[in-house]
Design a protein around this motif. Structure first.
Motif, PDB file in Angstrom:
ATOM      1  N   UNK A 188      17.385   1.874  37.906  1.00 33.25           N
ATOM      2  CA  UNK A 188      18.619   1.388  38.521  1.00 33.25           C
ATOM      3  C   UNK A 188      19.809   1.626  37.619  1.00 33.25           C
ATOM      4  N   UNK A 189      21.000   1.526  38.192  1.00 34.51           N
ATOM      5  CA  UNK A 189      22.195   1.713  37.371  1.00 34.51           C
ATOM      6  C   UNK A 189      22.669   0.388  36.806  1.00 34.51           C
ATOM      7  N   UNK A 190      23.696   0.462  35.953  1.00 38.36           N
ATOM      8  CA  UNK A 190      24.177  -0.729  35.258  1.00 38.36           C
ATOM      9  C   UNK A 190      24.663  -1.810  36.217  1.00 38.36           C
ATOM     10  N   UNK A 191      25.257  -1.406  37.305  1.00 38.55           N
ATOM     11  CA  UNK A 191      25.806  -2.391  38.246  1.00 38.55           C
ATOM     12  C   UNK A 191      24.708  -3.284  38.792  1.00 38.55           C
ATOM     13  N   UNK A 192      23.556  -2.699  39.149  1.00 36.11           N
ATOM     14  CA  UNK A 192      22.449  -3.478  39.711  1.00 36.11           C
ATOM     15  C   UNK A 192      21.879  -4.423  38.655  1.00 36.11           C
ATOM     16  N   UNK A 193      21.769  -3.940  37.406  1.00 33.41           N
ATOM     17  CA  UNK A 193      21.247  -4.791  36.346  1.00 33.41           C
ATOM     18  C   UNK A 193      22.210  -5.944  36.080  1.00 33.41           C
ATOM     19  N   UNK A 194      23.521  -5.644  36.102  1.00 32.12           N
ATOM     20  CA  UNK A 194      24.508  -6.718  35.905  1.00 32.12           C
ATOM     21  C   UNK A 194      24.407  -7.749  37.025  1.00 32.12           C
ATOM     22  N   UNK A 195      24.209  -7.275  38.249  1.00 29.54           N
ATOM     23  CA  UNK A 195      24.037  -8.212  39.375  1.00 29.54           C
ATOM     24  C   UNK A 195      22.803  -9.085  39.158  1.00 29.54           C
ATOM     25  N   UNK A 196      21.730  -8.467  38.653  1.00 26.15           N
ATOM     26  CA  UNK A 196      20.496  -9.205  38.399  1.00 26.15           C
ATOM     27  C   UNK A 196      20.721 -10.270  37.316  1.00 26.15           C
TER      28      UNK A 196
END
Length: 403
Positions: A166-174
Motif C-alpha cells: 500500500x501507499x503512504x496515504x493508506x498506512x497513515x489512514x490505518x
C-alpha cells in the motif's frame, strides 16, 4: 543458552559496532541481549560480526569489507536473516538487503516482532500494530521488491504482511484508525480504573525477564504467564491482593529494555497509565544479571519519561538464589577487586545500604525472604491508606500484631 526445539529455528547472524560511545564490553553486552531477543523470536544465532568504527556507515551501517565478510558467510551457511543491533535508516535497510540478499532486521524490528507474537488481548495487539505501522511508514519505498522473495518468519508478522504494497496515504489512514481505537479503549480502561474503589494501587515495574510475573503469582496466588524469555507478558494484569486483612491492587506491567523502540514507548504509554496512577512502585531487579545496575538506569529513565520517577519506590532485588559473584583471591595484590566479585553482603554496604528499608532481597521462585517482603509492602500500603483515609486507620494494625 539456545536449545533445539521441535521446530527448526531460523538461522541468523548478528551485527554490531564498537564506537567511542559503545566500547567492546558494552557492544558484547548488547549483542548478548540481542541474541536472547533473537531466541525469543524463534531464531538461532550462528555467528556474530562486530566492527570498530568512529560512527556507523550512512549507506551500509558497517564498512565495505565487513559487509563482504557477512555476505560470504550468509551465502556459505544458507543464513536467512541478518540482525543489526541498532536501528537502521530506511536507506541503509534497502542497501544492505540488496547486498546480502536476505532478510535484514534491526533491533527495533526484532522487538516489534516479539511484541506481535506475545500480544494476547485486542488492546495489546492494537498497540503493537500501531507501532509496526509507524515503523513501516518511512520504509515503504522499495520495500515490496525487497520482500517479494521472503516467506515469513522473524520480523514479518502483523501489518508488514498486509500493508507492504500500500501507499503512504493508506498506512497513515490505518495509523489514524488505530489511534482512535486506542483512545476509545483508553476511556473504557480509565472508567474501569475509576471503578476500582479507593484501594491503594501498587505496580510492579522493572527490566524484562526479572521475575515480575513470578512474584505476582506468588503474592496474589494467581496464574499470570511467566517464562524465561524476554517480554513473556505484554498485557497489564491487575489483581486484588490481601496481606493480613489489608487489601490493595497489584499490577504487573510490561518489562522495559535498553534501546526500547520509540514507537513502542509511544504506543504503550497508555498501558503505562497503570504505573502513572500507582501509589507505590515495586522496582524488581534481577540481581543475578551482571548488568543489573544498567537495567535499573534504563527503567528509571523510562519512569522519568512517563512522569513517574518521583513516586514512592521499593527496590526489590530478586533472584538472590541465582546470584554468584566471580571468585576473587584476597591475597592477589595485582588483581583489583571489582563489583563482579562482590558478595550480596558487600552489595548491601554500597548504595543499596543507603536506601535502607526500601531495599529488599528475595527469591520469588524459591520464596526466600517473602515474609520480610510482605511486611515491608504491608507497612507502606498501610501508611498510604491511613494518610488518605485517616478515619479508618484502626482497621489495619501494625503487621506484627495478631488480628
Amino acid at each position: 543458552m539456545l536449545e533445539q526445539k521441535d521446530f527448526d529455528l531460523e538461522k541468523a547472524v548478528l551485527i554490531g559496532v564498537i564506537t567511542k560511545d559503545q566500547d567492546e564490553v558494552k557492544s558484547k553486552e548488547y549483542l548478548d541481549e540481542l541474541e536472547f531477543l533473537t531466541y525469543t523470536a524463534g531464531g538461532e544465532v550462528i555467528k556474530r560480526f562486530t566492527q570498530k568504527m568512529d560512527m556507523p556507515n550512512p549507506k551500509t551501517f558497517i564498512g565495505t569489507g565487513k559487509i563482504e565478510d557477512v555476505q560470504q558467510f550468509i551465502k556459505e551457511n544458507e543464513v536467512g536473516t541478518a540482525i543489526f543491533d541498532d536501528e537502521l535508516s530506511p536507506a541503509q535497510e534497502r542497501n544492505i538487503s540488496k547486498l546480502l540478499n536476505c532478510k535484514v532486521l534491526d533491533r527495533t524490528n526484532l522487538i516489534l516482532d516479539i511484541f506481535a507474537q506475545r500480544a494476547q488481548t485486542s488492546y495489546a495487539r492494537t498497540q503493537v500494530e500501531l507501532a509496526q505501522c509507524e515503523y513501516l511508514l518511512p520504509r515503504l519505498k522499495g520495500m515490496w521488491t525487497h520482500l517479494e522473495r521472503q516467506k515469513g518468519g522473524i520480523g514479518l508478522r502483523g501489518p508488514g504482511e498486509t500493508e507492504i504494497e500500500t501507499d503512504r496515504r493508506i498506512v497513515r489512514d490505518k495509523i489514524a484508525l488505530l489511534k482512535d481505537k486506542i483512545k476509545t479503549i483508553d476511556k473504557q480502561m480509565a472508567v474501569q480504573r475509576g471503578n476500582r474503589g479507593k484501594m491503594v494501587r501498587v505496580a510492579l515495574v522493572g527490566y524484562t525477564n526479572v521475575g515480575k510475573s513470578t512474584l505476582m503469582n506468588v503474592i496474589s496466588k494467581s496464574e499470570v504467564f511467566a517464562e524465561n524469555k524476554l517480554f513473556a507478558t505484554l498485557d497489564t494484569t491487575v489483581r486484588k491482593v490481601v496481606i493480613q486483612n489489608l487489601p490493595f491492587l497489584l499490577t504487573d506491567t510490561v518489562g522495559f529494555i535498553r534501546k526500547l523502540p520509540t514507537q513502542l514507548v509511544e504506543s504503550f504509554k497508555s498501558t503505562l497509565d497503570e504505573v502513572r496512577e500507582a501509589d507505590l512502585l515495586l522496582h524488581i531487579v534481577d540481581i543475578s544479571h551482571p548488568n543489573f545496575e544498567e537495567h535499573i538506569e534504563s527503567v528509571n529513565k523510562i519512569l522519568d519519561e512517563i512522569d513517574s520517577g518521583d513516586k514512592p519506590t521499593i527496590m526489590v532485588f530478586n533472584k538472590i538464589d541465582a546470584y554468584k559473584p566471580e571468585p576473587f583471591d584476597e591475597d592477589d595484590l595485582i588483581v583489583e577487586k571489582t563489583k563482579a566479585n562482590y558478595t550480596l553482603e558487600e552489595w548491601k554496604r554500597t548504595w543499596m545500604g543507603r536506601i535502607g528499608k526500601n531495599a529488599l532481597f528475595i527469591s520469588a521462585l524459591n520464596k526466600k525472604n517473602l515474609e520480610e517482603f510482605k511486611k515491608r509492602v504491608y507497612d507502606e500500603v498501610r501508611e498510604i491508606h491511613v494518610t488518605r483515609f485517616p478515619y479508618n486507620h484502626f482497621l489495619y494494625p501494625d503487621y506484627e500484631e495478631e488480628l
